[in-house]
Design a protein around this motif. Structure first.
Motif, mmCIF file in Angstrom:
data_model
loop_
_atom_site.group_PDB
_atom_site.id
_atom_site.type_symbol
_atom_site.label_atom_id
_atom_site.label_comp_id
_atom_site.label_asym_id
_atom_site.label_seq_id
_atom_site.Cartn_x
_atom_site.Cartn_y
_atom_site.Cartn_z
ATOM 1 N N HIS A 1 0.849 -1.191 0.000
ATOM 2 C CA HIS A 1 0.000 0.000 0.000
ATOM 3 C C HIS A 1 0.893 1.252 0.000
ATOM 4 C CE1 HIS A 1 -3.389 -2.652 0.919
ATOM 5 N NE2 HIS A 1 -2.646 -3.183 1.880
ATOM 6 N N MET B 1 4.221 14.323 -4.100
ATOM 7 C CA MET B 1 2.768 14.407 -4.127
ATOM 8 C C MET B 1 2.284 15.385 -5.194
ATOM 9 S SD MET B 1 0.237 15.581 -1.026
ATOM 10 C CE MET B 1 0.941 17.249 -1.060
ATOM 11 N N ASP C 1 3.061 14.072 -8.946
ATOM 12 C CA ASP C 1 2.149 13.041 -9.428
ATOM 13 C C ASP C 1 0.791 13.628 -9.780
ATOM 14 O OD1 ASP C 1 3.989 11.041 -9.269
ATOM 15 O OD2 ASP C 1 3.332 10.299 -7.312
ATOM 16 N N LYS D 1 0.650 4.228 -1.370
ATOM 17 C CA LYS D 1 0.027 5.546 -1.224
ATOM 18 C C LYS D 1 -0.240 5.869 0.240
ATOM 19 C CE LYS D 1 -2.147 5.859 -5.781
ATOM 20 N NZ LYS D 1 -3.427 6.040 -6.512
ATOM 21 N N SER D 2 -0.842 4.918 0.963
ATOM 22 C CA SER D 2 -1.118 5.173 2.379
ATOM 23 C C SER D 2 0.183 5.278 3.177
ATOM 24 C CB SER D 2 -1.998 4.060 2.954
ATOM 25 O OG SER D 2 -1.343 2.798 2.864
ATOM 26 N N ASN E 1 3.135 6.393 2.078
ATOM 27 C CA ASN E 1 3.750 7.689 1.804
ATOM 28 C C ASN E 1 3.000 8.819 2.496
ATOM 29 O OD1 ASN E 1 5.717 6.520 0.174
ATOM 30 N ND2 ASN E 1 4.462 6.703 -1.668
#
Length: 332
Positions: A81, A204, A207, A83-84, A86
């Motif tokens: 996971h 962040m 992207d 994304k969570s 980071n």
């Protein structure tokens, strides 16, 4: 039987034995020098923990096991996971140092933290707007590139001051070793911390912007057709030819023959940690891209910041968790 311990203060050694019934000698710590205060506290600590070798070994074992388990959990979390992971890591990077510096009353750091937070919050707000203004991508990349260079230079200066202090060069300028070391360590801390935090915010924003207005998508498929005179990062026209020398910035052509604005592709590859072409996903040849050898250490510095992210964001949490376990088990 009351235990009596003592310390050597002003050349007088006090008893450390347990054979006396007299009350322990009380020191007025406010009248002692910093070195004498440290010696008093050091003696008290040894007297308190004397005979607790087995308990200390158990605490060390708990620390080692917790570090290993936490490392495995973080690696699996990052792989499954990302994304969570980071997002939580970024929040930890932002909050954990704030807690400790507020507690220690480091007002200079709090001032720089506030300025950084305000500017970065504005930049992040601009990067998440829809529709995105045509000037926003360049604004975002320029800010984070500037922050990256400042943090890099600050860290280098801090490291240099620390090394000069260790070799005694500070004495030439009649600067006390403790003052020079405090100054160098402070600069090193500022450079590393804002370097790590700036990279995460840049990741962040990069992207989000690239997937919104450019040609990059997380799935690997371009969302638009790329024209020869369009930058795939910001989506704006390229006005300077690759073979020409630009006044403000140059134009870069990657090994896959796609062209980009200099600030855009530098921010994408170094600040945003994207080691591939934003359009076709081909691996970027950094050695070919950066002809100036002085710019290559920036890539290695970025790898160092990746390692420090774990140290700053997660190490205090792990240590706090270990202290909680020791408290539950009654270990001191």
């Amino acid at each position: 039987m009351a235990g009596v311990f003592g310390v050597e203060v002003d050349g007088v050694e006090h008893d450390h034995g347990l054979q006396h019934h007299d009350e322990p000698h009380q020191f007025d710590l406010s009248k002692l020098s910093p070195e004498e205060k440290w010696r008093v506290e050091h003696a008290r600590m040894h007297a308190k923990h004397k005979g607790h070798e087995a308990m200390h070994a158990e605490m060390v074992l708990i620390l080692i096991v917790t570090l290993v388990v936490a490392q495995l959990v973080l690696v699996q979390w990052k792989q499954r996971h990302p994304k969570s992971y980071n997002l939580v890591t970024l929040f930890q990077m932002w909050v954990v140092p704030l807690y400790f510096t507020t507690k220690l009353h480091w007002w200079r750091f709090l001032t720089t933290w506030f300025i950084f937070s305000v500017i970065t919050a504005y930049i992040s707000f601009r990067a998440t707007r829809k529709p995105l203004a045509c000037t926003t991508p360049r604004l975002v990349y320029k800010w984070f590139l500037l922050l990256y260079k400042i943090s890099y230079a600050t860290g280098i200066v801090g490291y240099t001051v620390v090394m000069f202090t260790l070799f005694g060069i500070n004495l030439i300028f009649r600067i006390k070793p403790e003052d020079a070391m405090d100054f160098g360590v402070s600069l090193l801390f500022y450079g590393l911390y804002y370097g790590v935090l700036g990279r995460d915010f840049a990741e962040m924003c990069a992207d989000f912007m690239a997937s919104t207005v450019g040609y990059y998508s997380a799935s690997g498929m371009p969302t638009k057709h790329l024209s020869d005179n369009i930058c795939a990062v910001c989506g704006q026209p390229i006005l300077v030819d690759v073979s020409e020398e630009g006044i403000i910035e140059n134009t870069y052509r990657l090994s896959c023959n796609h062209v980009f604005h200099e600030f855009c592709i530098r921010g994408w590859c170094i600040v945003g940690k994207k080691q591939m072409c934003p359009y076709c996903k081909e691996k970027v040849d950094l050695k070919r891209m950066f002809s100036n050898p002085w710019e290559r250490p920036h890539v290695m510095y970025g790898q160092l910041l990746d390692w420090l992210r774990y140290l700053v964001a997660w190490q205090p949490v792990i240590i706090g968790f270990v202290q909680g376990i020791n408290y539950i088990l009654g270990l001191e």
